[in-house]
Design a protein around this motif. Structure first.
Motif, short mmCIF file in Angstrom:
data_model
loop_
_atom_site.label_atom_id
_atom_site.label_comp_id
_atom_site.label_asym_id
_atom_site.label_seq_id
_atom_site.Cartn_x
_atom_site.Cartn_y
_atom_site.Cartn_z
N ARG A 51 0.90 -1.16 -0.01
CA ARG A 51 0.06 -0.05 -0.19
C ARG A 51 0.92 1.17 0.07
NH1 ARG A 51 -5.16 1.39 0.90
NH2 ARG A 51 -5.97 -0.92 1.29
N ALA A 52 2.10 1.19 0.74
CA ALA A 52 2.71 2.45 0.82
C ALA A 52 3.47 2.42 -0.65
CB ALA A 52 3.89 2.16 2.02
N LEU A 53 3.99 1.54 -1.29
CA LEU A 53 4.48 1.30 -2.37
C LEU A 53 3.45 2.08 -3.52
CD1 LEU A 53 7.16 1.02 -4.23
CD2 LEU A 53 6.27 -1.46 -4.57
N LYS A 54 2.19 1.68 -3.29
CA LYS A 54 1.34 2.11 -4.32
C LYS A 54 1.16 3.70 -4.12
CE LYS A 54 -3.18 1.02 -6.02
NZ LYS A 54 -4.59 0.27 -5.76
N ARG A 55 1.11 4.22 -2.92
CA ARG A 55 1.13 5.63 -2.47
C ARG A 55 2.23 6.42 -3.33
NH1 ARG A 55 0.73 7.57 2.91
NH2 ARG A 55 1.96 6.00 3.30
N PHE A 56 3.47 5.79 -3.07
CA PHE A 56 4.59 6.46 -3.67
C PHE A 56 4.44 6.53 -5.07
CE2 PHE A 56 8.72 5.88 -5.61
CZ PHE A 56 9.40 6.81 -5.12
N LYS A 57 4.00 5.30 -5.73
CA LYS A 57 4.06 5.35 -7.30
C LYS A 57 2.93 6.53 -7.64
CE LYS A 57 5.13 0.65 -8.23
NZ LYS A 57 5.03 -0.44 -8.73
N ARG A 58 1.74 6.63 -6.91
CA ARG A 58 0.80 7.48 -7.27
C ARG A 58 1.34 8.94 -6.99
NH1 ARG A 58 -3.13 6.94 -3.59
NH2 ARG A 58 -3.10 4.83 -4.04
N LYS A 59 2.23 9.21 -5.86
CA LYS A 59 2.48 10.68 -5.81
C LYS A 59 3.77 11.03 -6.85
CE LYS A 59 4.03 13.35 -1.81
NZ LYS A 59 4.03 13.21 -0.21
N PHE A 60 4.60 9.85 -7.30
CA PHE A 60 5.52 10.28 -8.17
C PHE A 60 5.03 10.43 -9.69
CE2 PHE A 60 8.83 8.45 -11.24
CZ PHE A 60 9.90 9.02 -10.88
N ASP A 61 3.91 9.79 -9.98
CA ASP A 61 3.40 10.22 -11.27
C ASP A 61 2.87 11.64 -11.09
OD1 ASP A 61 3.76 7.72 -12.37
OD2 ASP A 61 1.95 7.03 -11.78
N LYS A 62 2.19 11.85 -10.21
CA LYS A 62 1.50 13.34 -10.05
C LYS A 62 2.69 14.57 -10.29
CE LYS A 62 -2.53 12.40 -7.22
NZ LYS A 62 -3.29 12.75 -6.30
N THR A 63 4.00 14.33 -9.71
CA THR A 63 4.80 15.15 -9.64
C THR A 63 5.65 15.44 -11.05
OG1 THR A 63 6.61 13.61 -9.35
CG2 THR A 63 5.71 14.58 -7.48
N GLY A 64 5.26 14.29 -11.91
CA GLY A 64 5.81 14.52 -13.55
C GLY A 64 7.30 14.35 -13.62
N ALA A 65 7.93 13.86 -12.47
CA ALA A 65 9.22 13.64 -12.58
C ALA A 65 9.68 12.56 -13.61
CB ALA A 65 10.00 13.06 -11.09
N LYS A 66 9.12 11.72 -13.96
CA LYS A 66 9.29 10.54 -14.88
C LYS A 66 9.18 11.33 -16.48
CE LYS A 66 8.25 6.18 -16.70
NZ LYS A 66 7.45 4.94 -16.80
N ARG A 67 8.26 12.08 -16.62
CA ARG A 67 8.11 12.87 -18.00
C ARG A 67 9.37 13.73 -18.14
NH1 ARG A 67 3.12 15.08 -17.42
NH2 ARG A 67 2.34 13.09 -17.69
N GLN A 68 9.69 14.40 -17.22
CA GLN A 68 10.81 15.31 -17.07
C GLN A 68 11.92 14.67 -17.28
OE1 GLN A 68 11.56 17.62 -13.30
NE2 GLN A 68 12.28 19.23 -14.42
N LEU A 69 12.32 13.76 -17.06
CA LEU A 69 13.61 12.83 -17.10
C LEU A 69 13.48 12.31 -18.50
CD1 LEU A 69 13.96 10.81 -13.78
CD2 LEU A 69 15.39 12.55 -14.61
N GLN A 70 12.46 11.92 -19.20
CA GLN A 70 12.38 11.47 -20.37
C GLN A 70 12.81 12.80 -21.48
OE1 GLN A 70 8.55 9.79 -20.75
NE2 GLN A 70 9.12 7.52 -20.30
N THR A 71 12.14 14.11 -21.00
CA THR A 71 12.74 15.10 -22.07
C THR A 71 13.92 15.53 -21.91
OG1 THR A 71 11.59 16.62 -20.28
CG2 THR A 71 10.08 15.67 -22.05
N ARG A 72 14.68 15.47 -20.69
CA ARG A 72 15.90 15.79 -20.47
C ARG A 72 17.00 14.87 -21.18
NH1 ARG A 72 16.80 18.68 -14.90
NH2 ARG A 72 15.25 20.17 -15.03
N LYS A 73 16.40 13.61 -21.22
CA LYS A 73 17.33 12.72 -21.66
C LYS A 73 17.95 12.93 -23.19
CE LYS A 73 17.27 7.46 -22.12
NZ LYS A 73 16.43 6.27 -21.94
N GLN A 74 17.27 13.50 -23.94
CA GLN A 74 17.51 13.99 -25.37
C GLN A 74 17.45 15.50 -25.81
OE1 GLN A 74 16.53 11.30 -28.50
NE2 GLN A 74 17.67 12.20 -30.04
N PHE A 75 18.38 16.17 -26.14
CA PHE A 75 18.24 17.54 -26.49
C PHE A 75 17.48 17.74 -27.62
CE2 PHE A 75 19.09 21.50 -28.34
CZ PHE A 75 18.86 22.58 -27.64
#
Length: 64
Positions: free
Chosen positions: A14-38
């Motif tokens: 349950r705690a891991l699920k809360r972490f994943k949900r919070k991580f998705d809301k921050t948009g960190a993954k999307r930002q990392l993907q855009t920074r990966k390549q200029f």
């Protein structure tokens, strides 16, 4: 950095699920993907214009 407080007796899944949900809301993954390549600003503008044209075509087809 995300901090997820774990309550007394809380299931780790349950705690891991809360972490994943919070991580998705921050948009960190999307930002990392855009920074990966200029991408050049001209390419970004062109993609934005193409997207706008596509949406406009859909709206025009809907109105016809």
């Amino acid at each position: 950095m995300l901090i997820i407080p774990i309550k007394e007796g809380e299931n780790i899944d349950r705690a891991l699920k809360r972490f994943k949900r919070k991580f998705d809301k921050t948009g960190a993954k999307r930002q990392l993907q855009t920074r990966k390549q200029f991408t050049k600003p001209s390419v970004e503008r062109r993609a934005q214009i193409q997207k706008a044209q596509y949406i406009q075509r859909l709206r025009d087809a809907e109105n016809i």
